[in-house]
Structure formats: C-alpha cells, structure tokens
Scaffold this active site. Sequence first.
Site, PDB file in Angstrom:
ATOM      1  N   SER A  47       3.789  -2.283  10.221  1.00 22.40           N
ATOM      2  CA  SER A  47       5.244  -2.351  10.432  1.00 22.40           C
ATOM      3  C   SER A  47       5.858  -3.701  10.085  1.00 22.40           C
ATOM      4  CB  SER A  47       5.595  -1.937  11.870  1.00 22.40           C
ATOM      5  OG  SER A  47       5.241  -0.577  12.092  1.00 22.40           O
ATOM      6  N   ASN A  84       0.861  -1.177   0.000  1.00 16.93           N
ATOM      7  CA  ASN A  84       0.000   0.000   0.000  1.00 16.93           C
ATOM      8  C   ASN A  84       0.904   1.236   0.000  1.00 16.93           C
ATOM      9  OD1 ASN A  84      -1.789   2.060   0.460  1.00 16.93           O
ATOM     10  ND2 ASN A  84      -2.440   1.355   2.488  1.00 16.93           N
ATOM     11  N   LYS A 139       0.111   4.283  -0.235  1.00 13.96           N
ATOM     12  CA  LYS A 139      -0.507   5.467   0.384  1.00 13.96           C
ATOM     13  C   LYS A 139      -0.255   6.699  -0.498  1.00 13.96           C
ATOM     14  CE  LYS A 139      -0.073   3.100   4.750  1.00 13.96           C
ATOM     15  NZ  LYS A 139       0.137   3.149   6.197  1.00 13.96           N
ATOM     16  N   GLU A 154      -6.495   4.754   8.024  1.00 15.88           N
ATOM     17  CA  GLU A 154      -6.298   6.181   7.710  1.00 15.88           C
ATOM     18  C   GLU A 154      -7.554   6.772   7.078  1.00 15.88           C
ATOM     19  OE1 GLU A 154      -2.684   5.460   5.567  1.00 15.88           O
ATOM     20  OE2 GLU A 154      -1.736   4.877   7.462  1.00 15.88           O
ATOM     21  N   GLY A 177       2.892   2.207  10.743  1.00 17.91           N
ATOM     22  CA  GLY A 177       3.843   3.300  10.575  1.00 17.91           C
ATOM     23  C   GLY A 177       4.570   3.681  11.851  1.00 17.91           C
ATOM     24  N   GLU A 192      -5.159  -4.917  10.599  1.00 24.12           N
ATOM     25  CA  GLU A 192      -4.095  -3.933  10.774  1.00 24.12           C
ATOM     26  C   GLU A 192      -4.311  -3.193  12.090  1.00 24.12           C
ATOM     27  OE1 GLU A 192      -2.246  -2.711   6.718  1.00 24.12           O
ATOM     28  OE2 GLU A 192      -3.950  -1.429   7.091  1.00 24.12           O
ATOM     29  N   HIS A 232      -9.309   1.142   5.257  1.00 25.15           N
ATOM     30  CA  HIS A 232      -8.014   1.393   5.882  1.00 25.15           C
ATOM     31  C   HIS A 232      -8.174   2.348   7.063  1.00 25.15           C
ATOM     32  CE1 HIS A 232      -3.883   2.513   6.558  1.00 25.15           C
ATOM     33  NE2 HIS A 232      -3.562   1.408   5.917  1.00 25.15           N
TER      34      HIS A 232
END
Length: 251
Positions: free
Chosen positions: A212, A9, A11, A96, A172, A166, A94
């Site tokens: 990660s 991904n 992003k 985010e 991240g 996730e 996701h």
Amino acid sequence: MRRPLVAGNWKMNCDKQESADLIAALKSETLKEGVEVMIAPTFVNLAATVDHTQDAAIGVAAQNMHQSASGAYTGEISGAMLKSIGVETVILGHSERRAYFGEDEALLADKVKAALAFGMQVIFCFGEVIEDRRAGKHFDVVAAQLKGALYDLDEAAYKQIVLAYEPVWAIGTGETASPEQAQEMHAFIRSNMAERYSEQLAQDVTILYGGSVKPNNAGEIFGQPDVDGGLIGGASLKADSFAAIVNAFPV
Ligand code: 13P
C-alpha cells in the site's frame, strides 16, 4: 551497494494494449534521476515491454519463474527463456505466490539458486501475516523466511539480490506499515543479515518496502534510513501515481 529502487509489480493486470499505453504514459512522465525504476508486467507482455522500454531508463522484471531450465513443466517459464528476451530480473517469493500457489521456503531456495545461476537479479519478497504480527512473531517469521530461502547462499550471491519486505496485511489493503514499523523491520533484517554474513553485507544490501505504498506516504517511508525503495502494486498501474511515488524519493 544499496541503491534507490522503485519497482512496479503489475500482478495479473493490463492486457497487451493496456500495457503499451501504461508504458507510453510512464515514458512521458519526468522521473527523478538517481532512482532506478523497474516494471514487472505479466509474462505475455514481457517481450513487448522490453521493446517498448528500450529507449527509456525503465528496467523490466518478471513476476515469477520455474526453477528448471527447461522440460516437461506445462505452463511454466524458465530463467533461460526470460534471459532470451532480455529480462534480467525476477521477483520471487511474493506472498501471493506463497499463499495461492503453495510456494514455500524450500521451493523458493531452488528458484533463487536457479535465477542466480542464470545470472539474473532476484527481488526476493517476504513478510508476515497479520496473525504473526498480532502475536508478536513478525521478527521470527521474517528471520525464518530469510534463513529458509536465502541463508544457504554465500555472500557473493547478494550482488544479485534485492530484498523486499512486504507485510502481507499491508498488501492491497490500503493499510500500510507505518514508517516506524517499516524502519524497525528493515533494521532487524540488516542485523539478521549481519549475524549470518557480515556487517558490510548488511549495510550494502538493498531492501525495499512493499504494501500500500501511495504517492501520499511514499516520501516518508522512503525517507527511513534502512528503507531503500519500494515494490508497488496497485499504485503502479497508473503512470501519474507511479511517477509521483518515484519522485517522492528523497534523493
Ligand atoms: P499494493 O501496493 O497494491 O499493496 O501491493 C504491494 C505488492 O504486493 C507489491 O508486490
């Protein structure tokens, strides 16, 4: 059927040239056979990515889509448009998108249904925030996310769905879930799916881990019995580390 899959991904990273360079670098890497590989660049580079990966065993996914087929939704992109440029897979849910763009279970349920109606494959993401885990609520949160966005669907829909756990605290941050934590949650997801649907479906659904994942921890995470692969953020932006993650797969 469960299948080994590693998806990158990207992003909001990589402009036109950087995307082309990263794809070229990825194509020059040797990627383990038997592992399905996919990349998800930004919308503006999707069509070029489809072209650039035509001669490679690398699939292409979008990072989002709107739930309507077309209309007055300034700035949005529909499943029909993705299909028209040869993109057959979309990442939905996701963290985010949930955190910064207000996507909730009801909206995601609509997006998933729309993607399925377009014949697309969905990589559906979910996971708890750190406060939920500290409070011991992570299983309840994940169960609610699955129920809210997916459990209206019938069993046949899961031929087009890949799940991606996730944990938000691992995205991240460099802090990854331990292989045991990933395995524990993936096993829980399967038992939750078995309760709602069937043991067969629970065993067949592909469940990725994301958060990660790096070359040095991928092998152990992918080696867990209920982990079928990974959704990779930061480490997918360098061809050598992404390839190392793919090649860490114990198949
Ligand atoms: P990182 O690998 O950078 O933690 O990102 C994971 C992710 O969000 C993939 O969708």
